[in-house]
Structures are given as structure tokens and as C-alpha cells.
Design a protein around this motif. Structure first.
Motif, PDB file in Angstrom:
ATOM      1  N   LEU A 214       0.840  -1.194   0.000  1.00  0.00           N
ATOM      2  CA  LEU A 214       0.000   0.000   0.000  1.00  0.00           C
ATOM      3  C   LEU A 214       0.878   1.247   0.000  1.00  0.00           C
ATOM      4  CD1 LEU A 214      -2.901   1.091   0.138  1.00  0.00           C
ATOM      5  CD2 LEU A 214      -2.690   1.064   2.639  1.00  0.00           C
ATOM      6  N   LEU A 215       0.599   2.155  -0.929  1.00  0.00           N
ATOM      7  CA  LEU A 215       1.326   3.422  -1.010  1.00  0.00           C
ATOM      8  C   LEU A 215       0.515   4.519  -0.341  1.00  0.00           C
ATOM      9  CD1 LEU A 215       2.573   3.352  -4.727  1.00  0.00           C
ATOM     10  CD2 LEU A 215       3.879   2.784  -2.667  1.00  0.00           C
ATOM     11  N   VAL A 219      -5.077   4.383  -1.328  1.00  0.00           N
ATOM     12  CA  VAL A 219      -5.905   3.291  -0.818  1.00  0.00           C
ATOM     13  C   VAL A 219      -6.867   2.801  -1.893  1.00  0.00           C
ATOM     14  CG1 VAL A 219      -7.604   2.617   0.914  1.00  0.00           C
ATOM     15  CG2 VAL A 219      -5.721   4.132   1.547  1.00  0.00           C
ATOM     16  N   LYS A 220      -7.421   3.720  -2.675  1.00  0.00           N
ATOM     17  CA  LYS A 220      -8.376   3.345  -3.721  1.00  0.00           C
ATOM     18  C   LYS A 220      -7.756   2.350  -4.694  1.00  0.00           C
ATOM     19  CE  LYS A 220     -11.236   5.275  -7.435  1.00  0.00           C
ATOM     20  NZ  LYS A 220     -11.645   6.519  -8.151  1.00  0.00           N
ATOM     21  N   ASP A 221      -6.511   2.588  -5.079  1.00  0.00           N
ATOM     22  CA  ASP A 221      -5.842   1.675  -6.008  1.00  0.00           C
ATOM     23  C   ASP A 221      -5.554   0.341  -5.336  1.00  0.00           C
ATOM     24  OD1 ASP A 221      -4.755   1.592  -8.777  1.00  0.00           O
ATOM     25  OD2 ASP A 221      -2.896   1.087  -7.744  1.00  0.00           O
ATOM     26  N   GLN A 244       4.469  -1.808   5.002  1.00  0.00           N
ATOM     27  CA  GLN A 244       5.856  -1.470   5.339  1.00  0.00           C
ATOM     28  C   GLN A 244       6.478  -0.348   4.512  1.00  0.00           C
ATOM     29  OE1 GLN A 244       7.362  -5.443   4.281  1.00  0.00           O
ATOM     30  NE2 GLN A 244       8.819  -4.450   2.894  1.00  0.00           N
ATOM     31  N   TYR A 245       5.712   0.285   3.644  1.00  0.00           N
ATOM     32  CA  TYR A 245       6.280   1.354   2.814  1.00  0.00           C
ATOM     33  C   TYR A 245       7.025   2.366   3.681  1.00  0.00           C
ATOM     34  CZ  TYR A 245       6.816   5.500  -0.016  1.00  0.00           C
ATOM     35  OH  TYR A 245       7.363   6.581  -0.656  1.00  0.00           O
ATOM     36  N   THR A 246       8.263   2.639   3.303  1.00  0.00           N
ATOM     37  CA  THR A 246       9.102   3.592   4.017  1.00  0.00           C
ATOM     38  C   THR A 246       9.718   4.551   3.005  1.00  0.00           C
ATOM     39  OG1 THR A 246       9.667   1.900   5.653  1.00  0.00           O
ATOM     40  CG2 THR A 246      11.062   3.860   5.581  1.00  0.00           C
ATOM     41  N   PRO A 247       9.477   5.855   3.126  1.00  0.00           N
ATOM     42  CA  PRO A 247      10.022   6.802   2.144  1.00  0.00           C
ATOM     43  C   PRO A 247      11.538   6.898   2.216  1.00  0.00           C
ATOM     44  CG  PRO A 247       8.974   7.974   3.963  1.00  0.00           C
ATOM     45  CD  PRO A 247       8.662   6.526   4.156  1.00  0.00           C
ATOM     46  N   MET A 248      12.171   6.859   1.054  1.00  0.00           N
ATOM     47  CA  MET A 248      13.610   6.997   0.972  1.00  0.00           C
ATOM     48  C   MET A 248      13.983   8.480   0.878  1.00  0.00           C
ATOM     49  SD  MET A 248      14.369   3.907   1.287  1.00  0.00           S
ATOM     50  CE  MET A 248      16.135   3.849   0.958  1.00  0.00           C
ATOM     51  N   ASN A 259       6.195  11.078   0.478  1.00  0.00           N
ATOM     52  CA  ASN A 259       7.174  11.313   1.537  1.00  0.00           C
ATOM     53  C   ASN A 259       6.563  11.168   2.931  1.00  0.00           C
ATOM     54  OD1 ASN A 259       9.758  11.920   2.512  1.00  0.00           O
ATOM     55  ND2 ASN A 259       9.195  14.069   2.817  1.00  0.00           N
ATOM     56  N   ARG A 260       5.892  10.074   3.140  1.00  0.00           N
ATOM     57  CA  ARG A 260       5.345   9.761   4.465  1.00  0.00           C
ATOM     58  C   ARG A 260       5.004   8.277   4.506  1.00  0.00           C
ATOM     59  NH1 ARG A 260      -0.144   8.821   4.393  1.00  0.00           N
ATOM     60  NH2 ARG A 260      -1.368   9.706   2.668  1.00  0.00           N
ATOM     61  N   ARG A 261       4.811   7.770   5.713  1.00  0.00           N
ATOM     62  CA  ARG A 261       4.367   6.395   5.873  1.00  0.00           C
ATOM     63  C   ARG A 261       2.862   6.298   5.625  1.00  0.00           C
ATOM     64  NH1 ARG A 261       5.230   4.684  11.575  1.00  0.00           N
ATOM     65  NH2 ARG A 261       4.401   2.734  10.748  1.00  0.00           N
ATOM     66  N   VAL A 262       2.400   5.107   5.426  1.00  0.00           N
ATOM     67  CA  VAL A 262       0.965   4.842   5.344  1.00  0.00           C
ATOM     68  C   VAL A 262       0.370   5.025   6.734  1.00  0.00           C
ATOM     69  CG1 VAL A 262      -0.751   3.015   4.983  1.00  0.00           C
ATOM     70  CG2 VAL A 262       1.165   3.273   3.387  1.00  0.00           C
ATOM     71  N   THR A 263      -0.751   5.692   6.831  1.00  0.00           N
ATOM     72  CA  THR A 263      -1.375   5.911   8.140  1.00  0.00           C
ATOM     73  C   THR A 263      -2.136   4.662   8.592  1.00  0.00           C
ATOM     74  OG1 THR A 263      -3.466   6.743   7.237  1.00  0.00           O
ATOM     75  CG2 THR A 263      -1.685   8.352   7.579  1.00  0.00           C
TER      76      THR A 263
END
Length: 303
Positions: A214-215, A219-221, A244-248, A259-263
Motif C-alpha cells: 500500500l502506497l 488506498v483506492k488503487d 511497510q512502505y518507508t520513504p527513501m 514522503n510519508r508512511r501509510v497511516t
């Protein structure tokens, strides 16, 4: 290896002579490996406590803008080895207690993978042979024709399904055809490995597990992907919903929306949607994992 003279292994269809040049994947026809080691950060049915025998191949055909393994996806890190040495490394991982052999991003080396697995299963000079399952861990951006070469070689397919939206696929992975390609690829994977099966200890030994990372803001996608997979395959596959998405570091200036984590709200929304659909064969993650490092150390000096 004549296919390397005009490489069309992946959907990019570069037609590059990899003997003396580089295509999108950024590597030559020589096997280049960034890391071979026990890996503990996969789904429980893959890693367990003993670890998965992960082989990280250098190079990649997709190049997602948010890639956490950029140093290897661009082929900058790794060392070249022979097919015979790769076969020996498979058996070595097995002796170290690996639950499986986990081939990470090996699209551009499919012919060599087939050779190495066949050699390892046939038996090495000392009489040892590969007996644990082989997992093909991929971005999902695969050609059906190339996947057919893996039939009987791969026991478990572990593809991503990154985007349903062509515009997102074009923006973040430079591959607007990704949704169409991944659908056909997963179809072929399920044809080859139609049922998810586990051994007595709960480790996966055959089948298809599809990952959806999930990015943030999308969420819709993510829901569209989950719905497509369940409508198409019902309970014949497992779906792994990843938080686990983590912005580099480079994301902030180029793609500020990522540029943020998934809430928690976003991830809960995806999980609740899956539950409402009736999905039971699924894996979910604790959101805290995004605070940990899922990025292994890559080096030219592994044994």
C-alpha cells in the motif's frame, strides 16, 4: 544463452545484446549477485525462525521511484559468479537451515536460474542436492513466455501487484502497461502452481502469494487490486497486504506525495475492505514494521 544476444526476457523488450551492453536492467549476461544469506523478514510461512534462503540478484527491469534496494536495482552492487557456483550456494543455504530458496528479482537471469536449479536438484559433486522449495520473488512485471521457462523449476510464486491504475504505474515505475502485464503474469503463475499448500510445519511448499504494498494516498488503487485478485482467484491464492512502505531520502523533493508512511487509517481501511469482500487467505502486517529496516546490507564480499 543466445537469448542474451538480443534480450527480450522482460516486458521492456530491450533487444539489447547483453554480452557487450546493458538494457533497462543495467546488468550484462553474467550472473551478478548482491547478497546470498538467510533472510528473516518475509511472510511467516516463508521465513519462520530459520530464515528464507534469499538470493538477491543485481539489476531490475522496473526501477520504481520509491525502491528501497536502489543500489542493487541499478546493478551497482554485487559480484559475478558462475551458474555452477549459484547451484552450490543454493545447497549451502539449505545446509544452513533455510526453509526455501528465495530468488529475489531474477527476471533478467531466468535462463541461468533454470540451469542452476536443475544442477542443484540433480546433485553436486559431494552427493548433496537441493530438496527445499524454490520461491520466485518478483515485481510482477514479467513476460508469460519467460515464466513458462520456470515451469517445474519454481514451486512458489511471490509476485507484487503494485498498481491497478496505468497512470500511477507510469509515474512511479515508468511502466504504464504494468497492470495489463501483471494480470497476465499472475494468470500464468496460477496455471503452473494452482493451489497454495503448506507442509506440516506451516511453511509454504507450492502455490501463489500475491503482495500488495500500500502506497500513501493510494488506498483506492490498493482496494482495486484486492478486489480484482479475489474476484479472479477467490481462495486459490493468498494475498499479502503490506504496510511497510518507508520513504527513501530522495522522495521528499521529487515525489512529496510519497514522503510519508501509510497511516493507520489507510491500512485499516484496506484490511476492512478485504474482510468485507470475504477474503480469508491473507497476511497482514503490524504497522510498526515500517519503522524497522527491511533493507539488508548489500556487499561484494559475501561468502
Amino acid at each position: 544463452m543466445e537469448i542474451m544476444n538480443e534480450c527480450r526476457l522482460c516486458p521492456r523488450d530491450c533487444k539489447v545484446n547483453r554480452v557487450n551492453s546493458r538494457g533497462i536492467c543495467q546488468v550484462s549476461d553474467k550472473l551478478k549477485i548482491a547478497r546470498i544469506a538467510l533472510h528473516y523478514w518475509e511472510e511467516p510461512c516463508i521465513s519462520g525462525e530459520s530464515g528464507s534462503g534469499a538470493v538477491f540478484f543485481s539489476g531490475c527491469n522496473l526501477h520504481c521511484v520509491f525502491c528501497q534496494n536502489e543500489e542493487i536495482s541499478h546493478g551497482k552492487v554485487g559480484k559475478e559468479i558462475s551458474v555452477e557456483e549459484l547451484a552450490r550456494q543454493f545447497v549451502k543455504l539449505q545446509k544452513q537451515g533455510a526453509n526455501n530458496i528465495n530468488l529475489v528479482t531474477g527476471t533478467h537471469y531466468i535462463p541461468q536460474i533454470v540451469q542452476a536449479v536443475k544442477l542443484a536438484k540433480a546433485g553436486l559433486e559431494d552427493g548433496s542436492r537441493l530438496e527445499i522449495p524454490v520461491i520466485y520473488n518478483t515485481s510482477g512485471y514479467e513476460k508469460v513466455e519467460s515464466l513458462k521457462l520456470l515451469e517445474g523449476i519454481v514451486d512458489v510464486y511471490l509476485p507484487d501487484f503494485k498498481y491497478m491504475d496505468e497512470a500511477l504505474a507510469g509515474k512511479y515505475s515508468h511502466a504504464s502497461d504494468y497492470p495489463e502485464v501483471v494480470k497476465a503474469a499472475i494468470d500464468e503463475m496460477v496455471r503452473q502452481c494452482p493451489t497454495v499448500e503448506f507442509d506440516e510445519q506451516g511453511f509454504v511448499k507450492s502455490g501463489v502469494i500475491v503482495r500488495q504494498l500500500l502506497l500513501p494516498g493510494h488506498v483506492k488503487d490498493g482496494k482495486a487490486i484486492i478486489k480484482y485478485l479475489y474476484d479472479k482467484y477467490q481462495d486459490s491464492i493468498f494475498i499479502s497486504m503490506m504496510s511497510q512502505y518507508t520513504p527513501m531520502p530522495h522522495i521528499a523533493s521529487k515525489y512529496p506525495e510519497l514522503n510519508r508512511r501509510v497511516t493507520k487509517r489507510e491500512y485499516d481501511s484496506l484490511i476492512n475492505y478485504a474482510l468485507d469482500l470475504g477474503i480469508e487467505n491473507a497476511f497482514i502486517q503490524d504497522r510498526k514494521v515500517a519503522k524497522e529496516s527491511f533493507i539488508p546490507e548489500f556487499s561484494n564480499e559475501w561468502d
